[in-house]
Design an enzyme around this catalytic site. Structure first.
Site, mmCIF file in Angstrom:
data_model
loop_
_atom_site.group_PDB
_atom_site.id
_atom_site.type_symbol
_atom_site.label_atom_id
_atom_site.label_comp_id
_atom_site.label_asym_id
_atom_site.label_seq_id
_atom_site.Cartn_x
_atom_site.Cartn_y
_atom_site.Cartn_z
ATOM 1 N N TRP B 292 -46.034 4.289 70.114
ATOM 2 C CA TRP B 292 -45.265 3.290 69.361
ATOM 3 C C TRP B 292 -45.818 3.165 67.944
ATOM 4 O O TRP B 292 -45.066 2.994 66.989
ATOM 5 C CB TRP B 292 -45.347 1.932 70.071
ATOM 6 C CG TRP B 292 -44.671 0.824 69.315
ATOM 7 C CD1 TRP B 292 -43.366 0.442 69.411
ATOM 8 C CD2 TRP B 292 -45.254 -0.043 68.321
ATOM 9 N NE1 TRP B 292 -43.100 -0.592 68.553
ATOM 10 C CE2 TRP B 292 -44.252 -0.913 67.872
ATOM 11 C CE3 TRP B 292 -46.532 -0.154 67.786
ATOM 12 C CZ2 TRP B 292 -44.473 -1.881 66.906
ATOM 13 C CZ3 TRP B 292 -46.763 -1.124 66.810
ATOM 14 C CH2 TRP B 292 -45.743 -1.979 66.392
ATOM 15 N N HIS B 293 -47.156 3.277 67.815
ATOM 16 C CA HIS B 293 -47.758 3.066 66.509
ATOM 17 C C HIS B 293 -47.421 4.153 65.506
ATOM 18 O O HIS B 293 -47.298 3.889 64.307
ATOM 19 C CB HIS B 293 -49.286 2.938 66.638
ATOM 20 C CG HIS B 293 -49.697 1.599 67.123
ATOM 21 N ND1 HIS B 293 -49.736 1.286 68.461
ATOM 22 C CD2 HIS B 293 -50.053 0.471 66.458
ATOM 23 C CE1 HIS B 293 -50.117 0.029 68.596
ATOM 24 N NE2 HIS B 293 -50.304 -0.492 67.403
ATOM 25 N N GLY B 294 -47.279 5.365 65.978
ATOM 26 C CA GLY B 294 -46.974 6.410 65.006
ATOM 27 C C GLY B 294 -46.700 7.738 65.660
ATOM 28 O O GLY B 294 -47.134 8.001 66.788
ATOM 29 N N PHE B 447 -45.336 1.322 60.582
ATOM 30 C CA PHE B 447 -44.919 1.458 61.974
ATOM 31 C C PHE B 447 -43.551 0.821 62.178
ATOM 32 O O PHE B 447 -43.062 0.727 63.258
ATOM 33 C CB PHE B 447 -45.949 0.823 62.916
ATOM 34 C CG PHE B 447 -47.352 1.356 62.690
ATOM 35 C CD1 PHE B 447 -47.543 2.716 62.465
ATOM 36 C CD2 PHE B 447 -48.442 0.531 62.673
ATOM 37 C CE1 PHE B 447 -48.815 3.215 62.234
ATOM 38 C CE2 PHE B 447 -49.722 1.018 62.458
ATOM 39 C CZ PHE B 447 -49.904 2.360 62.232
#
Lengths: 327, 447
Positions: B292-294, B447
């Site tokens: 999800w973060h990157g 993000f």
């Protein structure tokens, strides 16, 4: 709601008041003068000898031997290009007059390449002009920055510098640097970095020809024009460098021919004398006289200024009579 | 009014990407309405459709190039060379945040936990509420939507609390996080130019930077919302004082970790399954959280490291310690583990992260020289270190006190002179010590 807004306004006023007081104290206590603009507060009314330029102007001219006989002034500022030399001259033209000798250093990065506003360092160095030039002469003028630089400078500088000023640890940045000698640095490495920095803005057309920066050329012509209007004597000069720097520049096969043909052309067209000390053997290997590969130290600058004035100005009757009689 | 200002706020970054928010909002709104009327298997189809569309937009903009490059690299390993398909897109700011908020809403309606919202404008304002639009907190429908719909009146206490929280957020972001970012960027942009303690310092600095950057943003967002009389959920609660990784994840980016708990971990079976399945659920949830973060394997690895850490913690460590010394040791261990995991997060590649791990102890044979070279190679002088250390001390003191009390409320009970002096000092610290000439973008905006 009224109570909230009233308290908020009071808070803002209190904070601004304290910031103002701290700012005044900082301006008085700070001696670092990192952007080298404090000198403009004491600019002589009638300058007899002066120079413009970038760090090659600041560091390479030292009038210490002439200060008691003549009114001298150094307009040089770090990374300053001709377009800002022109703006400074335009603003301070009343300080020069008939017979004033005006040295205009022409460095290898002066005439070619992109406009300086395209470089990422531009905004950082452009800030200093808010303290010494009117808004119409400042590139990319921003009123917020103007207010900040003139009234809240302590908020815009590095916080470490503010701390140093208050604990009495700040020292004049350029004076400190001027004392150094090139033996303290790796000259070959420094020459490589300096050369990369100086030629990085150069642009070429599709045939590989180096593109001239018209803004800078026009600025140079403008400076010469102002000098002529006021009866001052403009002299173009390229300052001395160490041989490591010259060798690095030479790696760009066409640079020297491009540069010197252009400078000589401008010199001829405008009737302005040009002197090139870049390859002067008295300097190219004299490491004691340099801070690094392309800047003279205090001693070197003193010797260079002496040589310059004696060889160009005092030796020639046409100049000798003029200097000292300026009005 | 909130909707117009929120959309204006977003469009001031990139006007055309407002279409994406509108599209995602419309899809989730219609899905909610249809879910309320649907019965049986049809509900699952609607939920599946809405999730695929909303997450599909996120996938296309954020993960397509990563997925394409990864497939290409994998096929290359099997001697099937193909060029990855690359789409040139700018990642829309906040897309991960608002997508998760819409998906959360649709799932809540599907579960019957909330009724579907009938008013599209109010629903759109809930999705795009500007203080939390670009970097969270990822709000729950139950908390935010009723507040958006309610009539708002100016509340003095709420507004002043909001301003104080914002000031604290600015201090964390502009003074601490930005002050450290220059060193972190310097080292992690070219890690091979450094070795030894410089790498350790950069990693420790990032540990503080990411916390101050993100929690600073959250404080500013929550404070701004309070000015409008809206209470957003708390996103951080002194995470570096946690005594276990489990506790850490209950205190760090609470809105995201609870989102993953409620919508991924628990539906997978949570801990109400066999031990192996439980650990697999845990690992999967953290790998997804990392992703999800990157769109980079470094983020996945960061999530994986935390997942493994939690599994090991569950296997090896017992209950909470009551003795102070052990509690302190556990806190230090959790902090060190988190700092270690952050190096994967901040590295540009796994190769870089590996270099940092293997070179961080170079030269430790001469401890004093090891430390001295570390500071000098990143260019941190004594004055700067002393100033920064004072700020870190303030941060940790406030965080420590926040474990058991609301520090802002407590300060509000002080006498007027002491209280105002403190507020003025904080404002002056922010004004004078905010970093000049360094990148000031929030880390989590990407993000």
């Amino acid at each position: 709601m009224k109570k909230f807004i009233a308290k908020l306004l009071l808070f803002i006023l209190l904070v601004l008041g304290i910031v103002g007081i701290i700012n005044v104290a900082y301006m008085q206590m700070d001696v670092s003068d990192k952007d080298d603009t404090k000198k403009f507060a004491t600019i002589p009314a009638h300058i007899q000898i002066c120079n413009f330029g970038s760090s090659h102007g600041i560091y390479d001219f030292n009038y210490v031997d002439f200060d008691d006989k003549y009114e001298c002034f150094n307009f040089g500022l770090p990374s300053q290009r001709l377009s800002y030399d022109f703006r400074l001259l335009k603003n301070y033209q009343n300080h020069i007059g008939k017979g004033t000798i005006v040295f205009i250093p022409i460095s290898y990065f002066s005439l070619f390449g992109k406009d300086e506003i395209e470089s990422k360092e531009f905004l950082a160095k452009n800030k200093r002009y808010y303290r010494i030039l009117p808004k119409e002469l400042i590139k990319e003028y921003d009123i917020v920055l103007d207010v900040g630089m003139n009234y809240f400078l302590s908020l815009l500088v590095n916080p470490n510098d503010v701390i140093k000023a208050f604990i009495g640890q700040s020292s004049n940045f350029h004076e400190e640097r001027w004392k150094k000698k090139s033996m303290e640095v790796n000259v070959a490495e420094d020459a490589k970095n300096a050369c990369a920095r100086h030629l990085k803005l150069d642009k070429f057309d599709e045939n590989g020809n180096r593109l001239v920066n018209q803004e800078e050329i026009e600025a140079l012509r403008g400076m010469i024009g102002i000098c002529h209007e006021r009866g001052a004597i403009p002299i173009l000069v390229t300052v001395p460098f160490l041989e490591e720097y010259l060798m690095e520049i030479r790696k760009d096969a066409t640079f020297y021919s491009d540069f010197y043909s252009l400078v000589n052309k401008i010199s001829k067209e405008t009737g302005t004398e040009y002197y090139d000390y870049a390859f002067d053997k008295r300097f190219t290997t004299h490491y004691d006289w340099f801070i690094n590969s392309d800047h003279l130290n205090r001693e070197g600058a003193k010797n260079f200024t002496n040589i310059l004035l004696h060889e160009i100005v005092f030796k020639q009757e046409k100049y000798k009579d003029e200097v000292g009689n300026c009005s | 009014m909130i909707l117009v200002s929120s959309y204006y706020f977003y469009m001031s970054w990139n006007a055309k990407y407002i279409v994406l928010i509108l599209f995602t909002t419309l899809v989730s709104y219609l899905a909610g309405r249809m879910l309320e009327r649907a019965e049986g298997g049809k509900k699952e189809k609607i939920l599946g459709f809405a999730a695929v569309v909303c997450l599909g937009v996120l996938f296309y903009f954020k993960y397509f190039n990563f997925f394409s490059a990864s497939v290409s690299e994998m096929l290359g390993l099997f001697f099937v060379p193909i060029d990855p398909i690359v789409v040139n897109l700018v990642l829309p700011v906040g897309i991960s945040f608002y997508t998760f908020q819409t998906v959360g809403y649709v799932i809540d309606v599907y579960r019957g936990e909330i009724p579907a919202e009938r008013h599209f404008g109010k629903y759109a304002a809930f999705i795009s509420f500007f203080p939390q639009l670009v970097a969270g907190p990822i709000e729950r429908t139950k908390n935010l939507l009723p507040q958006i719909k309610a009539e708002h009146y100016f509340d003095y206490d709420s507004a002043t609390y909001g301003l104080k929280l914002m000031a604290w957020g600015y201090f964390k972001k502009l003074v601490i996080a930005d002050g450290l970012s220059q060193y972190v960027c310097k080292v992690y942009d070219a890690p091979r130019s450094y070795e030894g303690f410089a790498l350790v310092l950069a990693t420790l600095f990032f540990t503080l930077q990411i916390y101050c950057d993100f929690s600073g943003y959250s404080d500013i967002a929550i404070g701004t919302a309070k000015l409008f009389g809206v209470d957003l959920m708390m996103n951080f609660k002194s995470p570096y004082f946690s005594q276990s990784l489990k506790e850490f994840w209950g205190r760090w980016h609470i809105s995201l970790s609870s989102w993953f708990r409620d919508y991924v971990y628990i539906p997978l079976g949570g801990n109400r399954v066999g031990r192996c399945q439980h650990y697999a659920n845990l690992l999967l949830t953290f790998l997804a959280s990392g992703l999800w973060h990157g769109a980079n394997w470094t983020f996945v690895l960061w999530g994986g490291v935390h997942g493994i850490g939690l599994i090991l913690e569950d296997l090896l460590l017992g209950k909470k310690e009551s003795r102070r010394i052990w509690r302190m040791l556990r806190t230090i261990c959790v902090f060190s583990f988190c700092a270690f995991a952050w190096l994967f997060f901040v590295s540009h590649s796994i190769v870089d992260a590996w270099y940092v791990i293997t070179s961080a102890l170079n030269g430790i044979g001469s401890p004093l020289e090891y430390l001295r070279r570390g500071f000098s190679s990143i260019g941190m002088g004594k004055t700067k270190l002393a100033a920064e250390a004072c700020f870190w001390a303030i941060l940790f003191y406030v965080d420590y006190r926040s474990l058991n009390e609301d520090v802002i409320e407590k300060i509000g009970n002080w006498g007027v002179v002491a209280r105002w002096s403190l507020y003025i000092c904080l404002a002056l610290l922010v004004l004078f010590f905010s970093q000049k000439g360094v990148a000031t973008e929030f880390v989590y905006f990407q993000f």
